[in-house]
Design an enzyme around this catalytic site. Structure first.
Site, PDB file in Angstrom:
ATOM      1  N   HIS A 236       0.852  -1.186   0.000  1.00  0.00           N
ATOM      2  CA  HIS A 236       0.000   0.000   0.000  1.00  0.00           C
ATOM      3  C   HIS A 236       0.892   1.242   0.000  1.00  0.00           C
ATOM      4  O   HIS A 236       1.550   1.533   0.998  1.00  0.00           O
ATOM      5  CB  HIS A 236      -0.920  -0.011   1.223  1.00  0.00           C
ATOM      6  CG  HIS A 236      -1.898  -1.143   1.185  1.00  0.00           C
ATOM      7  ND1 HIS A 236      -2.226  -1.895   2.284  1.00  0.00           N
ATOM      8  CD2 HIS A 236      -2.609  -1.642   0.150  1.00  0.00           C
ATOM      9  CE1 HIS A 236      -3.110  -2.805   1.915  1.00  0.00           C
ATOM     10  NE2 HIS A 236      -3.353  -2.679   0.632  1.00  0.00           N
TER      11      HIS A 236
ATOM     12  N   GLU B 117       1.323   3.868   2.785  1.00  0.00           N
ATOM     13  CA  GLU B 117       1.836   3.452   4.089  1.00  0.00           C
ATOM     14  C   GLU B 117       3.358   3.537   4.126  1.00  0.00           C
ATOM     15  O   GLU B 117       4.064   2.535   4.199  1.00  0.00           O
ATOM     16  CB  GLU B 117       1.329   2.037   4.404  1.00  0.00           C
ATOM     17  CG  GLU B 117      -0.185   2.005   4.533  1.00  0.00           C
ATOM     18  CD  GLU B 117      -0.797   0.607   4.499  1.00  0.00           C
ATOM     19  OE1 GLU B 117      -2.032   0.513   4.556  1.00  0.00           O
ATOM     20  OE2 GLU B 117      -0.050  -0.372   4.418  1.00  0.00           O
TER      21      GLU B 117
ATOM     22  N   HIS C 166       3.070  -3.189   6.995  1.00  0.00           N
ATOM     23  CA  HIS C 166       2.006  -2.231   6.634  1.00  0.00           C
ATOM     24  C   HIS C 166       1.977  -1.053   7.593  1.00  0.00           C
ATOM     25  O   HIS C 166       2.622  -1.066   8.629  1.00  0.00           O
ATOM     26  CB  HIS C 166       0.632  -2.920   6.704  1.00  0.00           C
ATOM     27  CG  HIS C 166       0.326  -3.789   5.529  1.00  0.00           C
ATOM     28  ND1 HIS C 166      -0.612  -3.454   4.600  1.00  0.00           N
ATOM     29  CD2 HIS C 166       0.851  -4.974   5.146  1.00  0.00           C
ATOM     30  CE1 HIS C 166      -0.660  -4.411   3.689  1.00  0.00           C
ATOM     31  NE2 HIS C 166       0.212  -5.354   3.995  1.00  0.00           N
TER      32      HIS C 166
ATOM     33  N   GLU D 228       1.739  -4.230  11.479  1.00  0.00           N
ATOM     34  CA  GLU D 228       1.089  -2.934  11.298  1.00  0.00           C
ATOM     35  C   GLU D 228       1.765  -1.898  12.194  1.00  0.00           C
ATOM     36  O   GLU D 228       1.895  -2.115  13.394  1.00  0.00           O
ATOM     37  CB  GLU D 228      -0.394  -3.016  11.692  1.00  0.00           C
ATOM     38  CG  GLU D 228      -1.207  -3.999  10.871  1.00  0.00           C
ATOM     39  CD  GLU D 228      -1.721  -3.403   9.567  1.00  0.00           C
ATOM     40  OE1 GLU D 228      -1.470  -2.211   9.309  1.00  0.00           O
ATOM     41  OE2 GLU D 228      -2.374  -4.158   8.812  1.00  0.00           O
TER      42      GLU D 228
HETATM   43 ZN    ZN Z   1      -1.783  -1.750   4.325  1.00  0.00          ZN
END
Ligand code: ZN
Length: 1012
Positions: free
Chosen positions: A742, A745, A840, A921
């Site tokens: 992504h 990010e 992420h 994350e």
């Molecule tokens: Zn992500």
């Protein structure tokens, strides 16, 4: 209760008789005391066929002082249920309520409140909204609302909240908006805005009024064309393949599902949890469940539908179209550290006792196919011909050259085989290498410069920065000025000061089918010289974003120091605005400038929960204080009156993030961003730097895994220690890491940066890791998204982390080949990675945490039936909990959700059988626990997380048993305690988030795409 027929009979015969009146009175009072206590009340009244009867009694007695109260209580319970509501509405209940309201005389009594409460419930029904408009109930409601200042205490808040919620529901239909949008009504609402008390309990009401005003005013389109100025023609790529684009309609995917309740901080700690600001088009999600029978049958039907689609989906997920083994074998050339092709064959053979080695038939097959006379397949030019697809759309000879350079021995070749690193001088500065690399990058919109912060390494300043404290009154002012601007736009300036669409059309950029001349332009940065030039006192700021990861589309000056900014959507898209990165100049020091980014899509944002954007001042850097800092005051996030571009969602409006910036210097060049940027060129420059300073015995190989759709290299890194007879490289476990699928990010890249600098560092831990493992790393899965300033997608307008179960080699080459590499390890090399982790960033939660996969917590029954080995997937989180102060064990989740089946994490776990498959994350915002609690996160924190993760990998061992790791869960299902090796780990700090940040736990259940 009696049957309707009997009851009607009773009424017609005995109506008027005193005895019957007393019976009715008693019954009504009994029912009224039962109704609120029985969750199935509405359901029972309906099954007995008494809904209309109750309405009849209500109609006959609303002027009866003795009966009005209990009747209102009963009717309110019926209003809570969507089925009884529908019956009552058909029966004309709206007209009855209009009369009741008029007869109550607007006195602030419990009756009035009950009455408004029921109308609030009824108005969730669109037919009811029509009737409210037709019967004139709407005007009555506004007359009650206009007297708000005569009411007092809690009843005032309740009355206002019920009316405003009803008005919000009315805004869902055109007629409702039209009837509200009269001058008189807007004035009434606006009067509340300007006069309501400056007290926290009114914040929620104020936000609601503003939302009603902006909703009922004629929605405006954003002053930009609907489609992105960044268009990439996919036809040349699709030509000759049978791939089609788009693969499927992405419109309704999670990325923009805005269907959850908004919890604004404005009211986060408000007294009434009902005063939430749900957007009016979202009421279908409000709970209407009353245990109704009809609803439950509907529920069952829905369930059976779901089950059916489950099995279809399961079929897709569980029987993926596995790659042909012959096709997979061609990935051997990315595992040169294990030796030549022949050596890899021998090694697999010796490991598997099977006499029929899987590679044997491959060799046979190659002889048949290509007529090769011998088995001399040791990474020769055939490499290119057997793997043409790896070269991407434009055939490149790099792979061919790479293959040629490598010989059987793996002992000394530690370097980069990336085309972008070709002919770079070892002695150039970081900045010069950065500019050279950036000039070689192909972008969709031609770049005009490199951004200063990226050119000098882009670190954040390492000092602690507290989270933002919401300033209520400032936010009120912003909200009101947003409403004012919607009501009278002509009172504001409207000067376009930056327009990417126009710049683009002037530059004659239409699409990528025209030959590009960008490659010949050398991109550089002259900010440092420009800040020394004489001051030019301009009354307006100037903007620029035509550099890597930049994405400002338009800037409009609306006040002396106030700007409306519009972000560019992802390439070939009309949406996904969240990430931002742009440059500002011509400012005056020490005066607040207001920036309103007006096309945000997420229903809520960490900007409401302490997050500040980041700022980089070139003058500060020149003065010896280079680095990104958190900046901005008066930050808040609210819905505005610009409607979505797509005709299907014209009723839906964008949200604004607003912040004030006081610039540290006059005539500075300043960069503002959503988060610390990390560009593709920065990754490549840092990689180049690292490849020059390898510690002794370290093995690094950087090579192109494939080419992106716009022909940029997607690098694959191999890191280990040199092969030795005592520690053969082929015996080592494999760790597979990926990041940045992504593009918005960027935190993921900073964590990866920390991992790489740890792995390639000259420390004992690093040496031990390299000796123990072979690291296969794809540090940037979505290079196109990063380069072109996208938030979520790449050039195909698809979320690449939803394409893992069936990636297309044509449209998703980086996913296809990364998955191919892991599949090679699993099915050909017969040694699955010990750990797979995808890095992420998370925009809703604080701290750093993992998502993993536990069969026991899967949506799918067959997963739950297979016994798990929790010790395997819990050990890394437990180690991180011990090592990394940024890590929050309590936020980890091991659920396998159906809608995540096509993410890297679940696909690698399910299809490829890697037990330790994670998403890591990292927050965009900061910390609400641990030693950094209350502070923002910076690049140093992120890098430390990356190196802490390496340390955790170093501590991983397969000998631990489930007795060594035990976890308990609290009532919310969060892990709160883990004991590792029998030793209790302090659980006090493992609690997810304190009550103050309740928003996060509310949002935890959100099906937001932020989950990997
Ligand atoms: Zn992500």
């Amino acid at each position: 209760m009696f049957k309707t027929g009997k009851r009607k009979e009773m009424f017609s015969k005995r109506d008027g008789s005193v005895g019957a009146e007393i019976i009715v009175q008693d019954l009504v009072w009994i029912l009224a005391s039962l109704a609120p206590k029985d969750p199935k009340f509405a359901n029972k009244v309906r099954t007995l066929g008494c809904v209309r009867t109750m309405h009849l009694i209500f109609k006959g007695h609303y002027t009866d002082n003795k009966l009005i109260f209990p009747l209102l209580v009963i009717l309110k319970q019926l209003a809570k249920n969507s089925v009884t509501t529908a019956i009552l509405i058909r029966d004309g209940v709206v007209t009855t309520y209009e009369r009741v309201l008029v007869s109550l005389g607007f006195m602030p009594t419990a009756r009035l409140r009950l009455c408004l409460d029921a109308i609030d419930y009824f108005s969730k029904n669109k037919v009811c909204c029509m009737q409210i408009v037709k019967t004139g109930l709407c005007s009555v409601l506004l007359r009650v609302f206009d007297r708000w200042d005569r009411y007092e205490g809690r009843i005032r808040l309740k009355i206002c909240a019920h009316i405003l919620r009803t008005l919000q529901h009315l805004c869902n239909i055109k007629a409702g908006r039209r009837s509200l949008c009269t001058k008189k009504h807007v004035q009434t609402l606006h009067r509340f805005c300007s006069q309501c008390p400056d007290e926290p309990e009114f914040d929620g009401l104020l936000a609601r009024v503003c939302s009603v005003i902006t909703l009922c005013l004629k929605h405006q389109a954003l002053p930009v064309p609907a489609s992105s100025p960044a268009l990439f023609n996919l036809n040349p790529i699709l030509k000759g393949t049978n791939t089609t684009w788009p693969c499927h309609e992405d419109d309704e995917d999670g990325a923009n599902s805005d269907s959850k309740t908004i919890n604004s901080d404005l009211e986060d700690d408000g007294p009434d949890p009902e005063l939430d600001l749900e957007a009016t088009d979202e009421y279908s999600d409000l709970d209407l469940n009353d245990g109704d029978k009809l609803e439950s049958t509907e529920g069952e039907v829905e369930k059976s539908h779901r089950l059916k689609s489950d099995s279809i989906q399961s079929a897709m997920f569980f029987n993926p179209n596995e790659r042909d083994i012959e096709d997979l074998k061609r990935y051997f050339c990315f595992f040169k550290e294990f030796g030549s092709y022949n050596k890899q064959v021998r090694l697999v053979k010796s490991r598997s006792n099977s006499r029929e080695s899987i590679l044997k038939d491959f060799l046979q097959c190659q002889i048949n196919k290509n007529g090769l006379s011998s088995l001399n397949l040791s990474l020769t030019p055939e490499c290119d011909s057997i793997f043409p697809i790896m070269a991407g759309p434009l055939q490149s000879s790099t792979l061919f050259q790479t293959c040629n350079k490598i010989n059987e021995s793996t002992s000394t070749s530690s370097c980069s085989f990336l085309k972008i690193h070709k002919d770079l001088s070892k002695f150039s500065s970081f900045a010069l290498v950065y500019c050279t690399i950036a000039s070689r990058v192909r972008s969709v919109i031609p770049f005009v410069k490199v951004a200063f912060p990226d050119m000098i390494g882009g670190q954040g300043l390492a000092h602690p920065e507290p989270l933002n404290k919401m300033e209520r009154s400032a936010c009120r002012v912003k909200l009101l000025s947003c409403v004012d601007r919607a009501i009278s736009p002509e009172a504001y300036m409207n000067e376009v000061v930056y327009d990417l669409d126009q710049l683009n059309s002037l530059a004659g950029v239409s699409d990528n089918s025209a030959p590009k001349s960008t490659e010949s332009i050398f991109l550089s940065n002259t900010d440092e010289e420009e800040i020394t030039k004489l001051n030019n006192f301009s009354t307006r700021l100037s903007f620029e974003s035509r550099f890597e990861s930049g994405n400002l589309r338009k800037a409009i000056q609306i006040g002396p120091r106030e700007y409306e900014l519009i972000l560019m959507p992802d390439v070939n898209s009309t949406k996904r605005h969240q990430w931002f990165y742009f440059e500002v100049r011509n400012m005056i020091q020490g005066r607040p400038y207001v920036f309103n980014i007006v096309n945000c899509e997420k229903s809520d944002s960490q900007f409401n929960f302490g997050m500040k954007p980041v700022m980089y001042s070139v003058k500060e850097a020149v003065l010896g204080r280079p680095g990104w800092v958190r900046a901005g005051t008066d930050i808040c996030y609210y819905r505005n009156s610009y409607h979505y571009a797509s005709p299907r969602s014209h009723n839906k409006c964008y949200l604004t993030v607003t912040f004030n910036i006081e610039f540290p210097h006059t005539n500075d060049v300043v960069y503002l961003a959503y988060h610390f940027p990390f560009t593709y060129s920065m990754m490549m420059t840092k990689l180049w730097q690292r490849s020059l300073q390898l510690p002794p015995n370290a093995y690094l190989r950087a090579e192109p895994l494939c080419y992106s759709l716009n022909n940029n290299e997607v690098p694959l890194l191999t890191i280990s220690a040199d092969d030795t007879p005592t520690n053969p490289i082929a015996d080592r476990e494999i760790i597979f890491l990926t990041a940045r699928v992504h593009p918005g990010e960027s935190n993921a890249s900073w964590v990866m940066d920390g991992t790489l600098s740890c792995l390639l560092g000259d420390t004992d831990v690093a040496a031990s890791l390299r000796a123990k493992y072979v690291f296969k790393i794809v540090p940037m899965l979505n290079v196109e998204g990063v380069i072109n300033g996208c938030h979520r997608c790449g050039l195909t307008n698809e979320d690449l982390n939803r394409r893992w179960s069936k990636p297309s080699p044509v449209l998703h080459p980086s996913i296809y080949h990364t998955k191919g590499l892991i599949e090679y390890l699993v099915r050909v090399w017969k040694k699955p990675p010990l750990v797979y982790c995808d890095y992420h960033g998370h925009s809703r939660k604080k701290n750093v945490f993992f998502y993993g996969c536990a069969g026991a917590e899967s949506w799918c029954g067959s997963d739950r039936n297979v016994p798990d080995e929790p010790v395997k997937y819990l050990m890394l989180p437990a180690l991180m909990h011990r090592i990394s102060p940024a890590f929050a064990l309590g936020s980890c989740s091991f659920r396998v959700e159906r809608e995540r089946e096509s993410t890297a994490r679940v696909t690698v776990w399910r299809h490829l059988g890697v037990t330790r498959s994670y998403t890591m994350e990292a927050t965009f915002c900061g910390f609400d626990r641990g030693p950094f609690k209350g502070f923002h996160l910076n690049t140093q924190h992120l890098q430390s997380v990356g190196s802490d993760f390496c340390e955790a990998l170093n501590g991983l061992n397969d000998t631990a048993t489930s007795d060594d790791i035990q976890l308990t869960k609290d009532l919310n299902g969060n892990i709160t305690e883990i004991s590792l090796n029998g030793e209790a780990v302090n659980s006090a700090i493992a609690v997810d988030s304190e009550p103050g940040s309740g928003s996060d736990s509310v949002l935890r259940t959100d099906s937001d795409e932020d989950f990997d």
